[in-house]
Enzyme design. Sequence first.
Site, PDB file in Angstrom:
ATOM      1  N   GLY A 431       0.313  -1.094   0.209  1.00  0.00           N
ATOM      2  CA  GLY A 431       0.473   0.076   0.022  1.00  0.00           C
ATOM      3  C   GLY A 431       0.831   1.215  -0.116  1.00  0.00           C
ATOM      4  N   THR A 434       6.582   0.210  -3.707  1.00  0.00           N
ATOM      5  CA  THR A 434       6.921  -0.239  -3.862  1.00  0.00           C
ATOM      6  C   THR A 434       8.502  -0.634  -3.632  1.00  0.00           C
ATOM      7  OG1 THR A 434       5.945   0.247  -6.136  1.00  0.00           O
ATOM      8  CG2 THR A 434       8.083  -1.404  -6.316  1.00  0.00           C
ATOM      9  N   VAL A 435       8.774  -2.612  -3.543  1.00  0.00           N
ATOM     10  CA  VAL A 435      10.698  -2.364  -2.709  1.00  0.00           C
ATOM     11  C   VAL A 435      10.717  -2.939  -3.950  1.00  0.00           C
ATOM     12  CG1 VAL A 435      11.611  -3.481  -0.810  1.00  0.00           C
ATOM     13  CG2 VAL A 435       9.139  -2.547  -0.855  1.00  0.00           C
ATOM     14  N   LYS A 449      13.536   1.148  -0.987  1.00  0.00           N
ATOM     15  CA  LYS A 449      11.912   1.637  -1.068  1.00  0.00           C
ATOM     16  C   LYS A 449      11.460   3.018  -1.893  1.00  0.00           C
ATOM     17  CE  LYS A 449       7.683   1.675   1.908  1.00  0.00           C
ATOM     18  NZ  LYS A 449       6.840   1.361   3.142  1.00  0.00           N
ATOM     19  N   ASP A 546       0.449  -1.126  11.091  1.00  0.00           N
ATOM     20  CA  ASP A 546       0.452  -2.171  10.310  1.00  0.00           C
ATOM     21  C   ASP A 546       0.775  -3.005  10.976  1.00  0.00           C
ATOM     22  OD1 ASP A 546      -1.242  -2.798   8.465  1.00  0.00           O
ATOM     23  OD2 ASP A 546       0.353  -1.922   6.461  1.00  0.00           O
TER      24      ASP A 546
END
Length: 745
Positions: A431, A434-435, A449, A546
Amino acid sequence: MVFHVLLQLLLLTTALATSIGKPGCTDRCGHVAIPYPFGIGDDPNCVVEGLQINCNTSFNPPRPFLGNFEVLEIYLEGQIRIAGLMVWDCYSELGPRRNESQFNSTWIRNGSGKKFTSLEGSFYTFSDTRNSFTAIGCDTIAYIGGGDNTTDFTTGCASICPTSDWLNNGSCSGVGCCQAPVPKGRQFFEFSLQSFSYSNRTRHLGLCSYAFIVDKDSFHFSTKLLSVQNFTDEVTKKYPMVLDWVVGKERCEEARNSSTYSCGLKSICRDSNSGGYRCYCHPGLDGNAYLPDGCLEVDDCDPNPCKRGDCKNKKDESGYICICPEGKHGDYGIDGYGCIANVFPTIQVVIGVCVSLLFLLVSSSWLYWGMKKRRLIKLKEKFFQQNGGMLLQQRISTNENVTETAKIFTEEELRRATDNYDQSRIIGRGGSGTVYKGILSDHRIVAIKKSRVADGIQIDQFINEISILLQINHRNVVKLLGCCLETQVPLLVYEFVSNGTLSHHVHDEGYISSISWENRLRIAAEAASALAYLHSAASFPIIHRDVKSTNILLDENYTAKVSDFGASKLVPLDYTQITTLVQGTLGYLDPEYFQTSQLTEKSDVYSFGVVLLELLTGEKPVSTKRSEEGINLSMYFISSMKENRLFQILEKRIVDEGGREQLYAVANIAERCLRMRGAERPTMREVVAELDQLRRPDVHPWVALNLEESKYLLDEPSGRYNSSQGDAKDSLKGQNILLESDIGW
Ligand SMILES: *[C@@H]1O[C@H](CO)[C@@H](O)[C@H](O)[C@H]1NC(C)=O
């Protein structure tokens, strides 16, 4: 003149009429056009097998149906719009809880003839590009799931209304309305609704929750939708959904040789990804590609669109060319103004003009590139400033707590490390960004990241967070090595953890039960100690927000490392709770936080409780495979505990390996972490203490000794407990390990 126009109209309408259905076949049901290959009745001349539409003439005008769904519109491009399908759940005025009569759940899969029997075996699938799973309500968790054993999935969304001020027309992002994507190529879904509280709190804003699959383009959230209470067919028709359709099951190549091949003359056959095919007219032609002579030349020159001069229809493609009138030449331009009178040009003039043009071109492009390069450098500097580069540099240089490895990377360096952000380097998409896997010039492997949001207003806060994260030094937290501020979106550089996510090891096919109970307990204790550290030991308490099994990474020794602080909040020391828009992942969401939007450390405790359950049961946090009340793992667990069925829901391997008392103790910790009221949950520090106590071999010293020994035999003995933290060489070993693409860093 009038007569001429009338004649044209007449010709046009007859042309259209013939391009819908076959001669002699009904091509209309009430107000809805039924173009071939669709048809009414069973005559194979009028309809392609599997695309029959049922025209119900008991209505006036008649209405077309597909199964039990009313057909609203058929598109020859491969879609069909049908009236919606809905689950709903309303509060009773009589009491705070729903009872059976107020709960109407329609399961597409087991509709038992009530609504639509599954699409399985048909030539229809739910369109993933045109639909969204949408839920409306003020205390609503909506799940959508389905699948067979190989492709099981469950997803969904949650919606709340903290106060009426939060509500917004047109916005469906978790307040009053929420959406989740619909997976590709599905032929059935199950959906279901739940509430966290069935509370009184937001009742004045809406009594009902409801969820449906809807055509994205035709749905706009309005606060008025919260007051809907009466779910008649007329209401559900307002939420149409879109199905994709194909012809047959074969691919074009096979179909061409069969007698049922459905593409007409001058058409192109294209394979659909999910089997079957579709027909399209050749470029420049238009009409119904499924009729034998359905593809017609479109005369784009009729009426003549060119203001002066002649029009030429482009052959076999759409469009036309305007030609300059006689005696003129040139580029027709707008309305023919580009046409110039023919004069005999002297060759010299032409050559002269060409040469000087060329010269101009070369010199200007040279100038352009030079300027562009300068601009790029300027831009990088600007982003650096805008992203608070100076501020951060200052922080790093004045703070001796920050380890020497912390560093501001240049854009160039990271671009080289990731092979220009090559697709093959992506190791996770989440969410928050992008890594990529990156290899620095000194051969260190790192995870880079790319965050999604760059909110100019919060740069100060962002810098604050980075400088604090840089200070975090805990062996069970993924280490932030540095960042790059020269891009519009700041890039973060983390230590690389080689062995995938905890979720992958616990849930994925082929990895089932790959971790022993002993190791699970250790992983739980490690993750807990990382969270306890974030909550109390760091100079500012940090709430992760999270916590989930996809955010707990494992290194080559199965040491847990908590990752992804994308959503984290730093809590100023004089506040114990802050109000925020609910963020988190379905299945891990703290119900109290969900209801009140008050964020405290206890929200992380709740989510950690869910991770403990995953370790105990091997089950996913949400799954429609369990009974309706058990979709949510925490509810499933709590009710099983109440009914004394704990050992029936634990994973078999865990029951075999764990001592009865130990398992009870861990289940008890989980149960307390999952209490509705945050105040009743233990702190992370207490959880760590209890887990450590359980792992300590004070009951039977010799058993523990044996376990300790066998653990060393199983794992690599090298330095398990001393130096893996911060030692980047360790992660070099991961170089040969292929990472799964679904790692959710
Ligand atoms: C949204 O629009 C409706 C009318 O369509 C209006 O009654 C309502 O007050 C609006 N709500 C907000 C929050 O603007």
